[in-house]
Design a protein around this motif. Sequence first.
Motif, PDB file in Angstrom:
ATOM      1  N   GLY A  98      52.977  26.743  36.658  1.00  0.00           N
ATOM      2  CA  GLY A  98      54.169  26.221  35.990  1.00  0.00           C
ATOM      3  C   GLY A  98      54.849  27.273  35.130  1.00  0.00           C
ATOM      4  O   GLY A  98      56.073  27.451  35.205  1.00  0.00           O
ATOM      5  N   PHE A  99      54.060  28.000  34.327  1.00  0.00           N
ATOM      6  CA  PHE A  99      54.643  29.060  33.496  1.00  0.00           C
ATOM      7  C   PHE A  99      55.252  30.160  34.362  1.00  0.00           C
ATOM      8  O   PHE A  99      56.324  30.678  34.057  1.00  0.00           O
ATOM      9  CB  PHE A  99      53.608  29.662  32.548  1.00  0.00           C
ATOM     10  CG  PHE A  99      53.443  28.881  31.287  1.00  0.00           C
ATOM     11  CD1 PHE A  99      54.517  28.650  30.443  1.00  0.00           C
ATOM     12  CD2 PHE A  99      52.209  28.374  30.932  1.00  0.00           C
ATOM     13  CE1 PHE A  99      54.371  27.927  29.280  1.00  0.00           C
ATOM     14  CE2 PHE A  99      52.050  27.649  29.773  1.00  0.00           C
ATOM     15  CZ  PHE A  99      53.136  27.421  28.943  1.00  0.00           C
ATOM     16  N   PHE A 100      54.572  30.517  35.438  1.00  0.00           N
ATOM     17  CA  PHE A 100      55.098  31.537  36.343  1.00  0.00           C
ATOM     18  C   PHE A 100      56.447  31.099  36.917  1.00  0.00           C
ATOM     19  O   PHE A 100      57.404  31.878  36.946  1.00  0.00           O
ATOM     20  CB  PHE A 100      54.092  31.820  37.466  1.00  0.00           C
ATOM     21  CG  PHE A 100      54.605  32.787  38.481  1.00  0.00           C
ATOM     22  CD1 PHE A 100      54.656  34.147  38.202  1.00  0.00           C
ATOM     23  CD2 PHE A 100      55.044  32.347  39.722  1.00  0.00           C
ATOM     24  CE1 PHE A 100      55.142  35.056  39.136  1.00  0.00           C
ATOM     25  CE2 PHE A 100      55.521  33.245  40.660  1.00  0.00           C
ATOM     26  CZ  PHE A 100      55.571  34.598  40.374  1.00  0.00           C
ATOM     27  N   LEU A 101      56.536  29.845  37.342  1.00  0.00           N
ATOM     28  CA  LEU A 101      57.793  29.342  37.902  1.00  0.00           C
ATOM     29  C   LEU A 101      58.903  29.309  36.860  1.00  0.00           C
ATOM     30  O   LEU A 101      60.061  29.647  37.159  1.00  0.00           O
ATOM     31  CB  LEU A 101      57.588  27.954  38.511  1.00  0.00           C
ATOM     32  CG  LEU A 101      56.698  27.892  39.744  1.00  0.00           C
ATOM     33  CD1 LEU A 101      56.486  26.438  40.168  1.00  0.00           C
ATOM     34  CD2 LEU A 101      57.267  28.715  40.881  1.00  0.00           C
ATOM     35  N   ILE A 102      58.567  28.925  35.632  1.00  0.00           N
ATOM     36  CA  ILE A 102      59.567  28.914  34.548  1.00  0.00           C
ATOM     37  C   ILE A 102      60.085  30.327  34.310  1.00  0.00           C
ATOM     38  O   ILE A 102      61.299  30.559  34.247  1.00  0.00           O
ATOM     39  CB  ILE A 102      58.966  28.328  33.245  1.00  0.00           C
ATOM     40  CG1 ILE A 102      58.749  26.824  33.405  1.00  0.00           C
ATOM     41  CG2 ILE A 102      59.867  28.635  32.045  1.00  0.00           C
ATOM     42  CD1 ILE A 102      57.928  26.200  32.278  1.00  0.00           C
ATOM     43  N   LEU A 103      59.173  31.293  34.170  1.00  0.00           N
ATOM     44  CA  LEU A 103      59.585  32.670  33.901  1.00  0.00           C
ATOM     45  C   LEU A 103      60.355  33.276  35.079  1.00  0.00           C
ATOM     46  O   LEU A 103      61.332  33.996  34.877  1.00  0.00           O
ATOM     47  CB  LEU A 103      58.361  33.525  33.556  1.00  0.00           C
ATOM     48  CG  LEU A 103      57.673  33.153  32.247  1.00  0.00           C
ATOM     49  CD1 LEU A 103      56.380  33.942  32.089  1.00  0.00           C
ATOM     50  CD2 LEU A 103      58.587  33.358  31.055  1.00  0.00           C
ATOM     51  N   LEU A 104      59.925  32.962  36.290  1.00  0.00           N
ATOM     52  CA  LEU A 104      60.630  33.443  37.474  1.00  0.00           C
ATOM     53  C   LEU A 104      62.043  32.850  37.533  1.00  0.00           C
ATOM     54  O   LEU A 104      63.026  33.554  37.803  1.00  0.00           O
ATOM     55  CB  LEU A 104      59.846  33.091  38.736  1.00  0.00           C
ATOM     56  CG  LEU A 104      60.293  33.726  40.039  1.00  0.00           C
ATOM     57  CD1 LEU A 104      60.254  35.252  39.947  1.00  0.00           C
ATOM     58  CD2 LEU A 104      59.402  33.240  41.173  1.00  0.00           C
ATOM     59  N   GLY A 105      62.147  31.559  37.229  1.00  0.00           N
ATOM     60  CA  GLY A 105      63.454  30.912  37.165  1.00  0.00           C
ATOM     61  C   GLY A 105      64.351  31.552  36.118  1.00  0.00           C
ATOM     62  O   GLY A 105      65.544  31.778  36.353  1.00  0.00           O
TER      63      GLY A 105
END
Length: 160
Positions: A98-105
């Motif tokens: 989830g954190f990875f997806l947030i930061l990637l977004g």
Amino acid sequence: MNKNYWTLIFPIIFITVFYYLSNWVDKSLNLPDIPYNLNLIAYILFFIGTILVISVFYFFITFGKGTPVPKQITNKLITKKLVVKGPFEYTRNPMAIGFFLILLGMAFYYQSYSLLFLTAIMAIIGHLFIVHIEEKDMEQRFGKEYLEYKKKVPRWLPKF
């Protein structure tokens, strides 16, 4: 302030600091923007990541009887039960994903090479922490139950 609140506030602080750090790097190194408008992808990644992180908090507090704070930070708030429901049925690390997806977004939204690079570095650090520290802690705390769970559910890529 109650320590449970810090576990909810910390992700917001982390993401904010991450953004400002990458913004500073972009300006200091005079990096160009990513030349593509990826806002739609950014919104989708950010939304999915946020839903994952919120659901992890819910399942940790409701079923694990604790928070996602690692034992290495404090013993008082760690989960009392192994959580294998919700997003944990598909991957052992939905919060990290989830954190990875947030930061990637965010990297795509702000068209930031440094945020993209820092996200990759955080993914590597997160992987090393999970493999070398968190998984060993989980094996000690939950024993055979965790080892069985580990056999059934992948570490990263969700199994549907």
